[in-house]
Design an enzyme around this catalytic site. Structure first.
Site, PDB file in Angstrom:
ATOM      1  N   GLU A  39     -45.528 -41.584   0.114  1.00  0.00           N
ATOM      2  CA  GLU A  39     -45.668 -40.460   1.042  1.00  0.00           C
ATOM      3  C   GLU A  39     -47.117 -39.953   1.024  1.00  0.00           C
ATOM      4  O   GLU A  39     -47.741 -39.859  -0.033  1.00  0.00           O
ATOM      5  CB  GLU A  39     -44.718 -39.341   0.613  1.00  0.00           C
ATOM      6  CG  GLU A  39     -44.788 -38.089   1.468  1.00  0.00           C
ATOM      7  CD  GLU A  39     -43.899 -36.975   0.940  1.00  0.00           C
ATOM      8  OE1 GLU A  39     -43.508 -36.121   1.743  1.00  0.00           O
ATOM      9  OE2 GLU A  39     -43.606 -36.956  -0.277  1.00  0.00           O
ATOM     10  N   LYS A 106     -40.717 -36.492   9.021  1.00  0.00           N
ATOM     11  CA  LYS A 106     -39.870 -35.965   7.946  1.00  0.00           C
ATOM     12  C   LYS A 106     -39.036 -34.787   8.441  1.00  0.00           C
ATOM     13  O   LYS A 106     -39.565 -33.819   8.980  1.00  0.00           O
ATOM     14  CB  LYS A 106     -40.767 -35.535   6.778  1.00  0.00           C
ATOM     15  CG  LYS A 106     -40.033 -35.096   5.527  1.00  0.00           C
ATOM     16  CD  LYS A 106     -41.053 -34.751   4.446  1.00  0.00           C
ATOM     17  CE  LYS A 106     -40.416 -34.367   3.131  1.00  0.00           C
ATOM     18  NZ  LYS A 106     -41.454 -34.011   2.120  1.00  0.00           N
ATOM     19  N   CYS A 140     -39.164 -38.746   1.052  1.00  0.00           N
ATOM     20  CA  CYS A 140     -39.111 -37.889  -0.131  1.00  0.00           C
ATOM     21  C   CYS A 140     -37.902 -36.951  -0.150  1.00  0.00           C
ATOM     22  O   CYS A 140     -36.787 -37.371  -0.445  1.00  0.00           O
ATOM     23  CB  CYS A 140     -40.428 -37.131  -0.271  1.00  0.00           C
ATOM     24  SG  CYS A 140     -40.740 -36.551  -1.965  1.00  0.00           S
TER      25      CYS A 140
END
Length: 255
Positions: A39, A106, A140
């Site tokens: 990430e 995300k 994540c």
């Protein structure tokens, strides 16, 4: 399907240095179908992105990903902190191939670390097909929310790619959740974490490849920059899904 995980120590806000590291590691391990970086691999986890995030329209990191995919006939993926044309900051997970670029923004922003103060959350999942394999892109904190990444008949996939800056203080969660997501979705999972330190955390790494039973097919060592290559047997995965049809009994839902 040969996949390579690039567990790197990210130099804070030093895009050029991080590109150099990634390029050197990739060139030393040629021959894979897919290369995965962590990430925000070119900057570190910059929750205050002004002056650090790259303009998407002029991103040297994205240009390198595209160029590497084209030169080495592979896919290159990982997330970047970018500012898009509308002025919004995005934690954007790119999947670059010689044919073009797909991306996922995300969805679950890390509010504990104030990522939500400056970044705009994505609202759509992203599935990419490459060389006969279907990939789901995840970033994540998304790993903690199983509904978002759930396999469905309407959106099937074979491999979940999780790119992360996952700190050592929550390493047990990384170990458990990567295996849980692979088991519950009967998929391979590629979990790529960084190593090293930033102003907030220490990162242990433990980038790993997990199979549909939760077995660890390969894992990077702790606290060292390392490359891991694993061959994924997609036919074996499909055979398991045919014989042990747990996905048929999954609950129906809409996001």
């Amino acid at each position: 399907m040969k996949v390579t995980l690039l567990q790197i120590d990210i130099a804070w806000a030093q895009c050029g240095e991080n590109i150099r590291r990634a390029d050197a590691l990739l060139r030393a391990h040629l021959g894979s179908d897919v290369y995965v970086l962590p990430e925000m691999w070119s900057t570190g986890f910059a929750t205050e992105p002004e002056g650090i995030a790259e303009l998407e329209s002029d991103s040297p990191s994205l240009r390198w990903m595209q160029a590497a995919a084209l030169e080495h006939h592979c896919a290159v993926c990982g997330s970047l902190a970018v500012q898009t044309a509308d002025g919004a900051y995005r934690n954007r997970h790119y999947f670059c191939t010689p044919d073009g670029v797909s991306f996922y923004d995300k969805h679950h922003l890390f509010t504990y670390g104030h990522e939500d103060r400056f970044f705009t959350a994505g609202q759509q999942r992203c599935l990419v097909e490459w060389r006969g394999c279907r990939f789901l892109l995840v970033t994540c904190y998304d790993l903690r929310f199983p509904v978002w990444s759930r396999y469905t008949a309407e959106a099937p996939y074979d491999v979940m790619i999780v790119v992360a800056n996952w700190p050592q203080s929550r390493q047990t969660a990384w170990e458990v959740l990567t295996r849980a997501r692979a088991i519950e979705n009967q998929c391979f999972l590629l979990g790529v974490n960084r190593v090293g330190d930033d102003q907030y955390s220490h990162y242990q790494g433990q980038s790993r490849v997990v199979d549909e039973r939760g077995n660890i097919l390969g894992q990077c060592a702790d606290d060292v920059e390392q490359v891991l290559t694993v061959d994924l047997d997609l036919e074996a995965l499909r055979s398991v899904r045919q014989r042990f049809r747990v996905l048929d009994d999954a609950d129906s839902f809409e996001l």
